[in-house]
Write an enzyme that holds these catalytic residues in place. Structure first.
Site, short mmCIF file in Angstrom:
data_model
loop_
_atom_site.label_atom_id
_atom_site.label_comp_id
_atom_site.label_asym_id
_atom_site.label_seq_id
_atom_site.Cartn_x
_atom_site.Cartn_y
_atom_site.Cartn_z
N LYS A 84 11.20 1.59 3.59
CA LYS A 84 11.08 2.42 2.39
C LYS A 84 12.44 2.99 2.06
O LYS A 84 13.28 3.14 2.95
CB LYS A 84 10.10 3.58 2.64
CG LYS A 84 9.43 4.09 1.40
CD LYS A 84 8.34 3.16 0.95
CE LYS A 84 7.47 3.71 -0.13
NZ LYS A 84 6.20 2.96 -0.19
N1 GLU Z 1 5.69 0.99 -3.03
C1 GLU Z 1 4.53 0.15 -2.90
C2 GLU Z 1 3.73 0.53 -1.68
O1 GLU Z 1 3.78 1.63 -1.22
C3 GLU Z 1 4.86 -1.32 -3.01
C4 GLU Z 1 5.74 -1.86 -1.95
C5 GLU Z 1 6.18 -3.30 -2.20
O2 GLU Z 1 5.70 -3.92 -3.12
O3 GLU Z 1 7.04 -3.75 -1.43
O4 GLU Z 1 2.95 -0.23 -1.18
#
Ligand code: GLU
Length: 424
Positions: free
Chosen positions: A114
């Protein structure tokens, strides 16, 4: 030059501490080797960067940014980038750990990561947002890449931000690298269905859950907190399936109509006025009260820790679908379980986004793009299988859906770690 200080966090409890607590609980229930937990309870890598940006005023502001990789045992790390004033390193670490579990539960070949920048994107001009994104990308350029770590949108970021990341990375490499980021606009290698994917996956989870509870879409009372990418499309899909969306909210306030809100009208109103407040045929409701409404399905689709030990016993929903990451604290989880509320945990309920991100990455690597029906059908397969696997553990081990989902996911990552062996 101004240094932008982190504002007081919107979170009551330390997010990474909570994520570690959840992991320890699952390790205990499923008797996972403590040596493995020692590895899994930490993040593999955390990068902290300063992101100086020349603002439109001519003044320079230095924003703080992060990119954290939790684990890569099952593949390159994957996860979104959050732009929000409340971002912290602890929050990004927690979110990266949840991404590891989410990808493992969906059985897609990724680890978890993240990123985040402490900023308020609503108060930045488009030019400032672009400069911030390009400088942040440059600062983490050696940490990301199609075989390494693949960002995507999260709270406060969108397809435009992904396009700038894609472009900045590609300009540095000297050629277009489609696989470096997902959630891109369709005209630069995005996937059909990615925009709505998180909500679509949540809808599939709700569909399976209401079957188990002998409920039907028709007339189902649904309350949705948050009107960003997840909440907006989930409200729209639920409405489209024939349910009564009785309440919706954005970060400012909410609107309520016990007979159901016209979601298309709400989307148009939000587009015109920038807010949901004042929507014709509705009364106003606070974000706190929305969570306590009597309904069949409550979907918190905004931020973490909105259902805590303080309000969990007042929740009046039969099913909670976690559209957001981490909206329920571990203490609240237990209260809800005792009350008989069926919680569809984040790593199951909101995994549709990362699943279609996986499809986008595959399509980008192959430079061969699929039809929308194909994307949605494959998403349905993966989400339904994950739901059924989680349900089976929930029943056979008599644990709540969160512990069942985490149990499956953590075991998969633990197995990959054992198979690979600890380096050196
Ligand atoms: N931010 C989204 C999540 O928390 C998508 C992550 C992604 O597509 O890599 O799942």
């Amino acid at each position: 030059m101004t240094i932008v200080d982190a504002p007081v966090s919107h979170l009551q409890e330390d997010p990474f501490g909570l994520a570690q607590e959840q992991l320890r609980k699952v390790a205990d229930i499923f008797k996972i080797d403590s040596n493995l937990i020692e590895v899994l309870q930490q993040c593999k890598k955390a990068v902290v960067v300063s992101v100086p940006v020349t603002m439109d005023s001519g003044q320079v502001q230095a924003f703080e940014g992060y990119r954290v990789t939790h684990n890569i045992a099952r593949g390159p790390s994957k996860g979104g980038i959050r732009y929000h004033p409340g971002v912290s390193l602890s929050e990004v670490k927690a979110l990266s750990m949840w991404m590891t579990w989410k990808c493992a539960l969906m059985n897609i070949p990724f680890g978890g990561a993240k990123g985040g920048v402490i900023c308020d994107p609503k108060r930045l001009s488009r030019g400032e947002l672009q400069n911030l994104t390009r400088r942040y990308t440059t600062e983490i350029i050696n940490d990301i890449g199609p075989e390494k770590d693949i960002p995507a949108p999260d709270v406060g970021t969108d397809a435009s931000v992904m396009a700038w990341i894609f472009d900045t990375y590609s300009m540095n490499k000297g050629h277009s690298v489609l696989g470096v980021v997902t959630g891109k606009p369709l005209n630069v290698g995005g996937s059909l269905g990615r925009l709505e994917a998180t909500a679509r996956g949540a809808m599939y989870s709700i569909r399976e859950a209401i079957r188990k509870r002998d409920l039907k879409w028709d007339g189902l009372r649904v309350a949705v907190q948050g009107f960003g990418n997840v909440g907006l499309y989930l409200a729209k899909f639920a409405h489209g399936e024939g349910s009564k969306v009785t309440a919706i909210s954005d970060s400012q306030s909410g609107v309520y109509n016990p007979n159901g809100i016209d979601i298309e009208a709400a989307i148009a109103h939000k587009q015109e006025t920038g807010a949901l407040a004042g929507l014709r045929g509705t009364e106003s409701i606070s974000n706190e009260d929305l969570l306590l409404l009597k309904c069949d399905v409550l979907a918190p689709c905004a931020l973490e820790q909105v259902i805590t030990a303080d309000n969990a016993d007042k929740v009046n929903a039969s099913i909670i679908c976690e559209g957001a990451n981490g909206p329920i604290t571990p203490a609240a989880d237990e209260i809800l379980y005792d009350k008989g509320v069926l919680v569809l945990p984040d790593i199951l309920a909101n995994a549709g986004g990362v699943v279609v991100s996986y499809f986008e990455w595959v399509q980008g690597l192959q430079e061969y793009f699929w039809k929308e029906d194909e994307v949605n059908a494959r998403l349905n397969d993966i989400c339904t299988r994950a739901f059924n696997e989680t349900w089976a553990v929930h029943e056979s081990r008599t644990v709540n859906m969160r512990n069942a989902a985490y149990g499956l996911a953590v075991q998969r990552v633990a197995e990959a770690t054992t198979t690979r062996g600890l380096y050196p």
